[in-house]
Design a protein around this motif. Sequence first.
Motif, mmCIF file in Angstrom:
data_model
loop_
_atom_site.group_PDB
_atom_site.id
_atom_site.type_symbol
_atom_site.label_atom_id
_atom_site.label_comp_id
_atom_site.label_asym_id
_atom_site.label_seq_id
_atom_site.Cartn_x
_atom_site.Cartn_y
_atom_site.Cartn_z
ATOM 1 N N VAL A 211 3.723 -2.264 -4.544
ATOM 2 C CA VAL A 211 3.528 -0.871 -4.994
ATOM 3 C C VAL A 211 2.416 -0.787 -6.044
ATOM 4 O O VAL A 211 1.433 -0.074 -5.869
ATOM 5 N N ARG B 238 -1.488 0.152 -5.241
ATOM 6 C CA ARG B 238 -1.958 1.475 -5.646
ATOM 7 C C ARG B 238 -3.417 1.446 -6.108
ATOM 8 O O ARG B 238 -4.108 2.458 -6.103
ATOM 9 N N GLN C 189 13.052 3.489 -8.606
ATOM 10 C CA GLN C 189 12.668 2.784 -7.372
ATOM 11 C C GLN C 189 12.802 1.269 -7.544
ATOM 12 O O GLN C 189 13.276 0.564 -6.651
ATOM 13 N N SER D 165 10.333 0.225 0.946
ATOM 14 C CA SER D 165 9.466 0.498 -0.217
ATOM 15 C C SER D 165 8.241 1.306 0.199
ATOM 16 O O SER D 165 8.226 2.528 0.070
ATOM 17 N N SER D 166 7.220 0.647 0.751
ATOM 18 C CA SER D 166 5.953 1.346 0.985
ATOM 19 C C SER D 166 6.055 2.410 2.081
ATOM 20 O O SER D 166 5.505 3.498 1.933
ATOM 21 N N ASN E 69 7.847 5.284 0.676
ATOM 22 C CA ASN E 69 6.944 5.914 -0.294
ATOM 23 C C ASN E 69 6.000 6.894 0.403
ATOM 24 O O ASN E 69 5.729 7.997 -0.087
ATOM 25 N N ASP F 77 7.955 9.880 1.284
ATOM 26 C CA ASP F 77 8.272 10.701 0.110
ATOM 27 C C ASP F 77 7.090 11.558 -0.334
ATOM 28 O O ASP F 77 7.242 12.734 -0.636
#
Length: 1466
Positions: A384, A388, A453, A997-998, A1001, A1004
């Motif tokens: 994450v 990023r 998270q 996770s990703s 994400n 979301d």
Amino acid sequence: MAVLIEDLPWCDVELNLGSKCLQRTAIDLVNLLFLSFFYLLLVAGCVSQRFTLGSRKKGWIFVAAAICCAATSIIYLGAGLKNLIASANDEVSWVACFVEGLIWVSLTVSLLVNVSKWIKILASVWWVSFALLDSAAKIEILSQGKSIRMFDIITWLISLLLLLCSWMNLRSSPEAQDYSTAGLSDPLLAENSKKNSARLATARFFSFLSFSWMNSLLSLGFKKPLTPDDIPSVVPEDEAELAYTKFSKAWDDALLSEPEGAKERNLVFRAVAKVYFKENILTAVCALFRTIAVVSLPLMLYVFVDYANSDHRDLRTGFFNLACLVMLKLVESLSMRHWYFAARRSGMRIRSALMVAAYKKQLKLSSLGRKRHSSGEIVNYIAVDAYRMGEFLWWFHSGWSLTLQLLLSTAVLFGVVGIGAVPGLILLLLCGLLNLPFAKMLQNCQTQFMIAQDKRLRSTSEILNSMKVIKLQSWEEEFKKQIESCRDEEFKWLAKAQLTKAFGTFLYWMSPTIVSSVIFVGCALMNSAPLNASTIFTVLATLRVMSEPVRVIPEAISAIIQVNVSFDRINNFLLDDELKTDEIERSGMEKSGTAVDIQAGNFSWDPETKHPTLRNINLEIKNGQKVAVCGPVGAGKSSLLHAVLGEIPKVSGTVKVSGSIAYVSQTSWIQSGTIRDNILYGKPMETRRYNAAIKACALDKDINDFGHGDLTEIGQRGLNLSGGQKQRIQLARAVYADADVYLLDDPFSAVDAHTAGVLFHKCVEDSLREKTVILVTHQVEFLSEVDQILVMEEGRITQLGKYDELLMMGTAFKQLVNAHNDAVTVLPLASNESLGDLTKVGRDREIGSIQVVEKIEEEITTTTNVPGAQLTQEEEKEAGYVGLKPFLDYLNVSRGWFLLSSSVLGQVGFVVFQAASTYWLACGIGIPNLTATMLIGVYSVISTLSAGFVYARAVTTAHLGLKASKAFFSGFTNAVFKAPMLFFDSTPVGRILTRASSDLNVLDFDIPFAIIFVVSPAVELTAALIVMTYVTWQVIIIALLALAATKVVQEYYLASARELIRINGTTKAPVMNYAAETSLGVVTIRAFGTVDRFLKNYLSLVDADAVLFFLSNAAMEWVILRIETLQNLTLFTCALLLILIPKGYIAPGLVGLSLSYALTLTQTQVFLTRWYCTLSNSIISVERIKQYMSIPAEPPAVVDDKRPPSSWPSSGTIHLQELKIRYRPNAPLVLKGISCTFREGTRVGVVGRTGSGKSTLISALFRLVEPASGCILIDGIDISKIGLKDLRMKLSIIPQEPTLFRGCIRTNLDPLGVYSDDEIWKALEKCQLKATISNLPNKLDSSEVSDEGENWSVGQRQLFCLGRVLLKRNKILVLDEATASIDSATDAIIQRIIREEFADCTVVTVAHRVPTVIDSDMVMVLSFGDLVEYNEPSKLMETDSYFSKLVAEYWASCRGNSSQNLQVHI
């Protein structure tokens, strides 16, 4: 404000297309364009230090041409200066002279610099165009019979000299280029590369400019779905190793420059800024050019409307205006594309550097650091936070360039309307200031979201790694609630952030409307500018240019805030405590010296505690000695090995180790890959040594049984291997390493007695006979064979000496031996002779096993491609265009059709009212008696209504996204928790975590807004085309053709882009898997000294992932550049039509309206394309999560009409009927038709060799695997007919691998919270843990359990598992090798407790130690899936049974002095 040709000071009024002035102006504009690009690339060359000045490698012709150009520039600049001073209004003005002088100076520079091939090609093209255009203009003048000046003849000759120079420049061999420095001009491949790297490295100038170097890959992707083999390798200058090396140097410098103890500043950011500042100067220049071009476009609108309103329209003026428009759009398009690409490319390098830095840090992290950062958190830093960074620089450059765009637009407004703009700008400033509280709210939401998270991912990682235990105990619902609780907290902050953004969107769209109305009022009141078409539409166009910064700057602030949070997290991680390498003195092997020497050593896992883990350790081990370490559970045996490794912090004393180390951990650590890879462990294959290691570790039969031999794929953490197989592979890895010092942490606990004997004699005594071995063991029978024995209690070495010496001394060691003897007294041995016979039998069997190895030796070493299915399959991915299915899945799963419809209607309403408000202005200014108040008032009302619609759109979009996030998370979590155990055995945890996770994400944050950002520009594009067609219908022809061409280009691109994203989905998981795997085995990696090899492997995984990010972005810029070109044709057509249509045919207001929409056309289409492609790529996350939502579920937890009675099982009788088990369809049977009955209240021992099917029988009893045929009846009920929860809750098990969960003692013993404190304490007392836990500060509520219970010994963890079953008190208890890691004394106590507490229960015991099952009522003997024997142990011992041979082997393993001593004590 109109810039008309007749206003140019160097041109006369009577002009025609053959005018010398017009031709000269056009030539100068072309030269200025070349000049701009030349200096742009020159700045890039300066920044990356790839150029030198001087005449080196330049011939005399270049030098001569440079001198001539310099002289000409001096003449022009001198004339310009003279005219400026004299204020003369000559034919050639001072402005024109200065422009010409600048061009000639630049030509001089281009002739003298030695640069990369990019500038070489650009300069050559510039010289050719300059010579040809200059020649054409002068020939035109001569053809008209006019004369030219002598000075013009001289410059003509110089231009022809430039033509010669360009020919010579292009003729020079490209091989002559200096490729010594990594750059865009680097050769593509290193000689040893297996793949071509991306074609960017060999791209020529125009190929680079237009991204045509992507053509070959996109063409291939259009013809067939791309595969990983089609993907080129990363460009050398983008490699992770180079990025990390640069970052590491800057990081070290930052650490040195920072005062000790002052770590408040973010050192990661400082290091990144230092490394990447220079290369971002070029990106900043591109962003600056783009900003200037965008701000200039409203002025072009002013010029065009003024031209349409002019009484004296001249086509030449119109065409000149059109040429300026073309040039501005060209600069905007190229600069923006290369800014975006360069920013993301630089971001990719930062991402790679930080991913490697985080990975390398975990290889150096101390035990204290590992306690603070779990495996899941470290994966999160990589997956994450570091990830990023790929977009960070894009947001950074967007932030400052859009701020500049805002300021320049403000200047334009002042230029157009003067003082009347002030009220509006004050209001705009207030709207901007409102961003600050929003930014703070978003920052808080983002920080809290990421904390939540992290917590969820840590729990998810731990639960996935322990899924077998959770299913055995039927705790799925409880742990699912734990994950959902974490997600609820995360969702709370997500919802707050998304709804805050929605309100922000309303303000951002509201502000241009209010501001424009206030500006118009200001103009009317102050009479600073007339409210005509030119003014109104220039103001609207400028505010539209300003609306982009107002909308995007908050997003940029939000993104930079997210990045800042990530920088802080990575910074904290990189600054955390590292293993101190200087605590141990390591030296080379000395043949006659000491291998391990510890003097006055005190060690503590927690440096802050007053009581060290190990106290006053004094130990000296000579080279070649075999030392055994024994003692009760929790005595510090494993900690002693960690002290030798340097893993446990040293409080005081000295530790010296000579030679290399090989380490076998108590909890086996196996890598994903083949058995061969795990044994070789990165070393080259040496057949003789390899076979010897397999022989010594009794792996021969196992390898022969595997379908793929030693090339069999091992699942993550060795899930498809038994505990014994994993331990022996670990041991083989150590033996093959050929180290000097061997640290073996209880390696025999997971294997049967015979195998343990083979391992000790053939491995420890024979293969390692010349090595130094420190062996932690609970097997007392081997102690007589070692040179020295250490007895440990409570962190101290209480006794040290040989076997006989310690027996004579009595105390602790004698108690251990007596406990072992007591356990085996039940064995029916009559005399020394019988012991001797059994010993002989055991040895004969050992010899037989060795012969088996020799027979298959050839097969093992030559196995290359054995047919059959591997357990761990390649990750599934869709291929090609999957249509609308993922979009429909998104809407159907979330039930979001209504919300989507509402969002679309909101957008349509917004666009309709926006169009209506501008149309009102266009028509209103043509109505003579309409007052300014009425004009502005109606406009304001309509515009405000449009803002209401946009708010409705934003809120419904946010709710759509939240609803989808909730639905997909719920579906995904339910599917994973209901998945059968086979799914977890064959699926690496990293694959599941990547989706959790990703991919989640993306769901979301990205998809909901991507959907509406596709709908919004699509509606706006339709509105723009309707308005343009209404004004000039002819434009629709070009517009439709451009749209059709755009669709073709888009689909051509998407064919490859989809596959690039899908492949990227499968390259990201291995990066995360490898990081998670490394985190679990970091002690072993450091012990073997293989840190560098693991780092190298990780670098290649990061590069494989990065190249897809790089190619995806390049492909995106490729398609957008082409779409911009197509849409610009529509704009230019519209502008051309407005020039050609006679005055009065169209009202000036409609000209402004049409052109204002035309100017937004390209931007809108690009926005649409970008978000359509982003959505197409992001929707793959929906595809990937949906894959796991469709996992075939295991049978239901409860079958309502088949529920057993609440008292079931009342007796505990287990009946097996022709039970056959296979793990996969078409796989061989693992259990081959077993039939027998375990009577109620009996103790049944299950014995057999490793891999005989013992653990499979337990799996069948708990229905982790369903029978192929046959059934299991418990108290007459077929367990396959009832629900899994009803079954598993009624069975108790102490599993083979004891598992604890992060948290407190209470939740580990009683996760469901159904037992009282009193019951828990009683259970702890019975399982020997009461004293330990009573000493903890908060007792039962102490959060003393770290990830997977790492801070408790394996023996203590098994005692926790015993505590769980003591609480449950079920009628059936299964012990799956439950006491394998416990010393004999504790084992005897536990067996006594089980006999007492479960006297009336059916107890099924799978054990490797014969004493554990010898006192059972019945013994079941399994061999290769068949039931060989099932009878009372005493009866089996009376015959030549398989069981009696196993007992004999056990005694055979206790040979020599150990055997004699045992007899003495019997």
